[in-house]
Design a protein around this motif. Structure first.
Motif, PDB file in Angstrom:
ATOM      1  N   HIS A   1       0.900  -1.205   0.046  1.00 45.47           N
ATOM      2  CA  HIS A   1      -0.043  -0.010   0.015  1.00 45.47           C
ATOM      3  C   HIS A   1       0.902   1.179  -0.093  1.00 45.47           C
ATOM      4  N   ASP A   2       0.943   1.996  -1.121  1.00 47.49           N
ATOM      5  CA  ASP A   2       1.876   3.065  -1.113  1.00 47.49           C
ATOM      6  C   ASP A   2       1.710   4.246  -0.337  1.00 47.49           C
ATOM      7  N   GLN A   3       0.719   4.241   0.593  1.00 52.36           N
ATOM      8  CA  GLN A   3       0.462   5.302   1.502  1.00 52.36           C
ATOM      9  C   GLN A   3       0.680   4.919   3.016  1.00 52.36           C
ATOM     10  N   VAL A   4       0.941   3.879   3.051  1.00 54.04           N
ATOM     11  CA  VAL A   4       1.327   3.366   4.642  1.00 54.04           C
ATOM     12  C   VAL A   4       2.536   2.905   5.001  1.00 54.04           C
ATOM     13  N   HIS A   5       3.319   3.568   5.539  1.00 57.71           N
ATOM     14  CA  HIS A   5       4.809   3.316   6.177  1.00 57.71           C
ATOM     15  C   HIS A   5       4.884   2.816   7.555  1.00 57.71           C
ATOM     16  N   LEU A   6       5.977   2.269   7.802  1.00 57.76           N
ATOM     17  CA  LEU A   6       6.094   1.774   9.079  1.00 57.76           C
ATOM     18  C   LEU A   6       7.381   2.250   9.676  1.00 57.76           C
ATOM     19  N   GLN A   7       7.504   2.671  10.966  1.00 55.56           N
ATOM     20  CA  GLN A   7       8.841   3.131  11.781  1.00 55.56           C
ATOM     21  C   GLN A   7       8.692   2.332  12.936  1.00 55.56           C
ATOM     22  N   PHE A   8       9.976   1.777  13.018  1.00 50.27           N
ATOM     23  CA  PHE A   8      10.371   0.940  14.152  1.00 50.27           C
ATOM     24  C   PHE A   8      11.225   1.500  15.430  1.00 50.27           C
ATOM     25  N   GLY A   9      10.881   1.363  16.322  1.00 49.64           N
ATOM     26  CA  GLY A   9      11.456   2.236  17.392  1.00 49.64           C
ATOM     27  C   GLY A   9      11.565   1.334  18.813  1.00 49.64           C
ATOM     28  N   LYS A  10      12.312   1.799  19.736  1.00 51.56           N
ATOM     29  CA  LYS A  10      12.412   1.238  21.132  1.00 51.56           C
ATOM     30  C   LYS A  10      11.292   1.557  21.855  1.00 51.56           C
ATOM     31  N   GLY A  11      10.630   0.492  22.370  1.00 54.89           N
ATOM     32  CA  GLY A  11       9.450   0.716  23.384  1.00 54.89           C
ATOM     33  C   GLY A  11       9.579   1.103  24.612  1.00 54.89           C
ATOM     34  N   ASP A  12       8.536   1.488  25.334  1.00 54.27           N
ATOM     35  CA  ASP A  12       8.737   1.937  26.737  1.00 54.27           C
ATOM     36  C   ASP A  12       8.236   0.773  27.710  1.00 54.27           C
ATOM     37  N   GLY A  13       8.011  -0.418  27.125  1.00 51.69           N
ATOM     38  CA  GLY A  13       7.747  -1.350  28.277  1.00 51.69           C
ATOM     39  C   GLY A  13       6.150  -1.629  28.170  1.00 51.69           C
ATOM     40  N   THR A  14       5.429  -0.522  27.605  1.00 52.54           N
ATOM     41  CA  THR A  14       3.924  -0.808  27.553  1.00 52.54           C
ATOM     42  C   THR A  14       3.402  -1.740  26.395  1.00 52.54           C
ATOM     43  N   VAL A  15       2.279  -2.152  26.585  1.00 54.61           N
ATOM     44  CA  VAL A  15       1.547  -3.199  25.697  1.00 54.61           C
ATOM     45  C   VAL A  15       0.303  -2.557  25.340  1.00 54.61           C
ATOM     46  N   GLY A  16      -0.023  -2.288  23.909  1.00 54.49           N
ATOM     47  CA  GLY A  16      -1.571  -1.928  23.453  1.00 54.49           C
ATOM     48  C   GLY A  16      -1.112  -1.307  22.239  1.00 54.49           C
ATOM     49  N   ILE A  17      -2.281  -0.783  21.804  1.00 56.16           N
ATOM     50  CA  ILE A  17      -2.564  -0.028  20.550  1.00 56.16           C
ATOM     51  C   ILE A  17      -2.831   1.474  21.034  1.00 56.16           C
ATOM     52  N   LEU A  18      -2.073   2.366  20.471  1.00 56.07           N
ATOM     53  CA  LEU A  18      -2.305   3.944  21.048  1.00 56.07           C
ATOM     54  C   LEU A  18      -2.472   4.711  19.713  1.00 56.07           C
ATOM     55  N   PRO A  19      -3.874   5.007  19.647  1.00 52.29           N
ATOM     56  CA  PRO A  19      -4.117   5.711  18.193  1.00 52.29           C
ATOM     57  C   PRO A  19      -3.837   7.252  18.398  1.00 52.29           C
TER      58      PRO A  19
END
Length: 254
Positions: free
Chosen positions: A156-174
């Motif tokens: 999908h040309d308009q959806v990008h991903l960025q991978f980062g270091k997490g803060d230890g929490t779990v879940g979806i944050l919109p």
């Protein structure tokens, strides 16, 4: 009661009868013991707070957006497995992720690297599509290109991903959709699994978001990515989410 059958948003053919976990089940299993009575696991969303989680397979942890059995298993199973491998590799690597460090995709997927990375992209398209479907029109993004990409195994040309270091929490944050000065739409949300966070970005065609060059996308033909510092954006999203909850509580009180 309506007798209308819900049709799967991916294939747009089969009856939709199954739900997808908001956070992949393998991630939940890896990060938590089996939830049950007496275990202090709780779930919160803007409408409800601190709900006790009885089971990692419960409806509470699944999106209400329905898809068919075939799309939820056979069609998207390779995408699920690709992310499961990538998630495990990023979380369990001997040295923790370093902000600004480079990660090579062929270290995660030694064989058929480009295809496996595309499947990770497709995994997040399925979650994103479910989010759009769940929003029931309140999220102004066309779901059809998401379905087409999954059906055809293409990006999908308009959806990008960025991978980062997490803060230890779990879940979806919109995060809420943003209209730029050019009238284009940007929408970002965060998939958090302990030490790893993925920033999923929808940037409408023609929009040159300032950080777009720091993201990963299959169309660029590269399998490596730089670990991003997403903490300021996560903090900002937390604050926006908290403000939205407080606003809803105030509205209910009046």
């Amino acid at each position: 009661m309506s007798n209308e059958t819900t049709i799967c948003w991916i294939c747009r053919t089969n009856p939709a009868t199954t739900r997808e976990h908001r956070i992949k089940h393998s991630d939940l299993r890896a990060l938590f013991r089996k939830a049950g009575r007496g275990l202090p696991y709780h779930y919160s969303n803007p409408k409800q707070q601190n709900i006790h989680v009885q089971s990692l397979d419960g409806k509470l942890l699944k999106s209400p957006a329905l898809i068919c059995e075939y799309c939820n298993s056979t069609r998207t199973q390779p995408h699920d497995r690709a992310w499961e491998r990538m998630s495990n590799w990023l979380r369990l690597r001997p040295t923790p992720l370093r902000i600004g460090g480079s990660v090579r995709g062929d270290r995660i997927f030694p064989y058929d690297t480009r295809r496996r990375m595309l499947e990770v992209h497709l995994f997040f398209l399925k979650l994103f599509g479910g989010m759009i479907q769940e929003a029931a029109g309140s999220l102004p993004i066309d779901i059809e290109p998401f379905a087409d990409a999954i059906m055809n195994g293409r990006r999908h040309d308009q959806v990008h991903l960025q991978f980062g270091k997490g803060d230890g929490t779990v879940g979806i944050l919109p995060a809420k959709p943003i209209k730029t000065e050019q009238g284009k739409l940007i929408f970002l949300w965060f998939y958090r699994v302990g030490p790893v966070v993925v920033n999923v970005i929808y940037a409408q065609r023609g929009e040159r978001w300032e950080n777009l060059d720091q993201t990963w996308h299959p169309k660029w033909g590269k399998n490596n990515f730089v670990v991003a510092d997403l903490r300021p954006r996560i903090t900002k999203a937390y604050e926006a989410d908290k403000a939205e909850r407080e606003k809803q509580v105030t509205a209910q009180a009046t």
